[in-house]
Enzyme design. Structure first.
Site, PDB file in Angstrom:
ATOM      1  N   ASP A   1       5.265  -0.124 -12.617  1.00 31.98           N
ATOM      2  CA  ASP A   1       5.710   0.908 -13.551  1.00 31.98           C
ATOM      3  C   ASP A   1       7.232   0.776 -13.682  1.00 31.98           C
ATOM      4  O   ASP A   1       7.980   1.170 -12.792  1.00 31.98           O
ATOM      5  CB  ASP A   1       5.313   2.288 -13.015  1.00 31.98           C
ATOM      6  CG  ASP A   1       5.835   3.423 -13.899  1.00 31.98           C
ATOM      7  OD1 ASP A   1       6.517   3.128 -14.907  1.00 31.98           O
ATOM      8  OD2 ASP A   1       5.565   4.591 -13.564  1.00 31.98           O
TER       9      ASP A   1
ATOM     10  N   GLN B   1      11.577   3.505 -15.089  1.00 35.42           N
ATOM     11  CA  GLN B   1      12.977   3.637 -14.662  1.00 35.42           C
ATOM     12  C   GLN B   1      13.582   2.256 -14.404  1.00 35.42           C
ATOM     13  O   GLN B   1      14.743   2.006 -14.725  1.00 35.42           O
ATOM     14  CB  GLN B   1      13.075   4.480 -13.375  1.00 35.42           C
ATOM     15  CG  GLN B   1      12.463   5.867 -13.466  1.00 35.42           C
ATOM     16  CD  GLN B   1      13.238   6.821 -14.366  1.00 35.42           C
ATOM     17  OE1 GLN B   1      14.416   6.630 -14.645  1.00 35.42           O
ATOM     18  NE2 GLN B   1      12.563   7.855 -14.851  1.00 35.42           N
TER      19      GLN B   1
ATOM     20  N   CYS C   1       7.165  15.423 -11.787  1.00 33.49           N
ATOM     21  CA  CYS C   1       5.867  14.726 -11.926  1.00 33.49           C
ATOM     22  C   CYS C   1       5.617  13.806 -10.742  1.00 33.49           C
ATOM     23  O   CYS C   1       5.138  12.673 -10.915  1.00 33.49           O
ATOM     24  CB  CYS C   1       5.797  13.938 -13.229  1.00 33.49           C
ATOM     25  SG  CYS C   1       5.870  14.946 -14.692  1.00 33.49           S
TER      26      CYS C   1
ATOM     27  N   LYS D   1      13.556   6.320 -22.479  1.00 37.35           N
ATOM     28  CA  LYS D   1      14.499   6.228 -21.353  1.00 37.35           C
ATOM     29  C   LYS D   1      15.427   5.020 -21.534  1.00 37.35           C
ATOM     30  O   LYS D   1      16.438   4.893 -20.861  1.00 37.35           O
ATOM     31  CB  LYS D   1      13.738   6.120 -20.033  1.00 37.35           C
ATOM     32  CG  LYS D   1      12.852   7.336 -19.757  1.00 37.35           C
ATOM     33  CD  LYS D   1      12.250   7.267 -18.385  1.00 37.35           C
ATOM     34  CE  LYS D   1      10.949   8.029 -18.272  1.00 37.35           C
ATOM     35  NZ  LYS D   1      11.086   9.474 -18.157  1.00 37.35           N
TER      36      LYS D   1
ATOM     37  N   HIS E   1       4.989   8.308 -10.110  1.00 40.29           N
ATOM     38  CA  HIS E   1       4.971   9.385 -11.111  1.00 40.29           C
ATOM     39  C   HIS E   1       3.503   9.714 -11.400  1.00 40.29           C
ATOM     40  O   HIS E   1       2.641   8.841 -11.309  1.00 40.29           O
ATOM     41  CB  HIS E   1       5.662   8.845 -12.367  1.00 40.29           C
ATOM     42  CG  HIS E   1       5.896   9.835 -13.450  1.00 40.29           C
ATOM     43  ND1 HIS E   1       4.912  10.220 -14.328  1.00 40.29           N
ATOM     44  CD2 HIS E   1       7.014  10.494 -13.829  1.00 40.29           C
ATOM     45  CE1 HIS E   1       5.416  11.081 -15.205  1.00 40.29           C
ATOM     46  NE2 HIS E   1       6.698  11.265 -14.925  1.00 40.29           N
TER      47      HIS E   1
HETATM   48  C1  PLP Z   1       8.527   6.371 -13.069  1.00 42.86           C
HETATM   49  C2  PLP Z   1       7.938   6.975 -14.318  1.00 42.86           C
HETATM   50  N1  PLP Z   1       6.721   6.585 -14.714  1.00 42.86           N
HETATM   51  C3  PLP Z   1       6.169   7.063 -15.838  1.00 42.86           C
HETATM   52  C4  PLP Z   1       6.803   7.998 -16.609  1.00 42.86           C
HETATM   53  C5  PLP Z   1       6.141   8.513 -17.848  1.00 42.86           C
HETATM   54  O1  PLP Z   1       6.815   8.099 -18.986  1.00 42.86           O
HETATM   55  P1  PLP Z   1       6.433   8.696 -20.425  1.00 42.86           P
HETATM   56  O2  PLP Z   1       6.406  10.184 -20.258  1.00 42.86           O
HETATM   57  O3  PLP Z   1       7.516   8.232 -21.305  1.00 42.86           O
HETATM   58  O4  PLP Z   1       5.108   8.164 -20.809  1.00 42.86           O
HETATM   59  C6  PLP Z   1       8.068   8.458 -16.213  1.00 42.86           C
HETATM   60  C7  PLP Z   1       8.767   9.511 -16.991  1.00 42.86           C
HETATM   61  O5  PLP Z   1       9.438  10.371 -16.442  1.00 42.86           O
HETATM   62  C8  PLP Z   1       8.649   7.925 -15.041  1.00 42.86           C
HETATM   63  O6  PLP Z   1       9.866   8.309 -14.620  1.00 42.86           O
END
Ligand code: PLP
Length: 413
Positions: free
Chosen positions: A207, A210, A371, A233, A130
């Protein structure tokens, strides 16, 4: 108890009744909410817990000597303990509350980068990260002359351990890899990744934005150095996330943001810092959000994470079968054991148009780059539709998605 029994005893109607928003009727149609990878809906337990704090327990934390300050501090620190238990960390001092995954990832990149990254040092990422786990490393490329090395995925979206091993060199200073792709649903072999990196003395950040929602996480068993989650999430509120970091990293890394709460002493000429985790929580934290996230973790534990995962595996297998049967639909990500996230494009139609058309049937999916531009360009596309499932979704909702897509396909034919 075998998996079959768990699925049968999973009281989906009772679970759905816990989520007030699921009774909404967009355009007079039953809501089919399949945008969970972007953000999940909230159970009443979370909403009521947060209301209760504002009505009965609210004050700023850590600095007060009065009743409410102590009540709020106790509830906030209890939420930290819940997150410790959720990730199976050894100590709640290894849990830092952040404003989301994005802040946690920026914290590690900035702090670790300041201490350990020099010109020419290499940072290993997968192509399915992401942007939140790409851009903070780009900062180090731009500002320090670091080099980003990319690990590609296989055509089916599988993570290749061979490609990963090839990317590791003597210059690699950190590996930052997703636990589960928000586009493909691929679940990465984290334990193997960490073992291979550690054999070479390289720390690993995972990370779990998910992964923590859909997979078992045990940070001690994984031996991961940094693990990131985001509250919204995980059926919790927005504005809250957490970073797990091994104690020895927290003890040696420089602070990320400066302000109240994170210091020991401040004079005109000097500053000394407090101990972790407070050293990394400058300013008033998202108090009520942290407590709300604690309630969300309790909610998941009450259902049982194994039961949730079994339900989602069943839904995922069913959705994969139904979507694969649809003519003119190209699916991205079919790796074995993947999570219930389905990205696709429809022949002859733009992803935005497909999402807009099926929205009129009450079916909420996301369309765009998710993203993850490097991943989309790896597959030669600029946008996809994405349907992503959660603990409250049903097979009937998979059918509703497929029916809405069939109607859309007629329109675009
Ligand atoms: C794999 C992953 N990393 C990071 C993020 C970023 O999360 P946040 O926007 O809650 O900071 C997301 C959000 O869609 C994500 O799916």
């Amino acid at each position: 108890m075998n998996q079959q029994t768990k699925i049968r005893s999973y009281d989906i109607e009772a679970i759905r009744a816990d989520f007030p928003i699921l009774t909404e009727r967009p355009y007079g149609k039953p809501l089919v909410y399949l945008d969970n990878a972007a953000s999940a809906q909230k159970p009443r337990a979370v909403i009521e817990r947060m209301d209760h704090v504002y009505e009965h327990e609210y004050a700023n934390v850590h600095r007060g000597l009065h009743y409410l300050a102590n009540a709020a501090t106790d509830a906030y620190e209890a939420a930290r303990e819940k997150m410790r238990a959720f990730l199976n960390a050894g100590s709640s001092d290894e849990i830092i509350f952040t404003r989301g995954a994005t802040e946690a990832l920026n914290l590690v990149a900035a702090s670790y980068g300041l201490a350990h990254i020099r010109e020419g040092d290499e940072i290993v990422l997968s192509v399915m990260e992401h942007h939140s786990n790409i851009v903070p490393w780009h900062f180090l490329r731009e500002r320090k002359g670091a080099v980003i090395k990319w690990v590609d995925v296989e055509e089916d979206g599988s993570f290749s351990l061979e490609a990963f091993e090839r990317a590791l060199t003597e210059k690699t200073k950190i590996v930052a890899i997703t636990h589960m792709s928000n586009v493909l649903g691929t679940i990465t072999p984290l334990k193997e990744i960490i073992r291979l990196a550690h054999e070479r003395g390289i720390p690993v950040l995972a990370d779990g934005s998910q992964g923590a929602v859909h997979c078992d996480v045990d940070v001690r068993d994984l031996d991961v150095d940094f693990y990131v989650v985001t509250g919204h999430k995980l059926y919790g509120p927005t504005g809250i996330g957490a970073l797990y970091a091994k104690k020895h990293w927290l003890e040696q890394l420089p602070p990320y943001a400066g302000g109240g709460e994170m210091i020991e002493t401040v004079t005109r000429d000097t500053v000394t810092y407090g101990v972790p985790p407070h050293r990394f929580e400058a300013g008033t934290p998202p108090i009520v959000e942290a407590i709300g996230l604690g309630a969300a973790l309790d909610y998941m534990e009450n259902i049982g994470r194994a039961a949730i995962h079994a339900h989602e595996a069943d839904l995922g297998a069913y959705a994969a079968r139904r979507l694969a049967e649809m003519p003119g639909l190209r699916l991205f990500g079919t790796a074995p054991g993947k999570g219930a996230v389905f990205s696709f494009e429809m022949k002859g139609a733009h992803a935005h148009d497909v999402a807009t058309v099926i929205d009129r049937s009450g079916v909420a999916v996301r369309a765009g780059t998710h993203c993850a531009m490097p991943l989309l360009s790896r597959f030669g596309v600029t946008s996809t539709c994405r349907a992503s499932f959660a603990l409250y979704n049903t097979r009937e909702e998979v059918d509703a998605l497929v029916a809405a897509l069939e109607r859309a396909a007629h329109l675009f034919a």
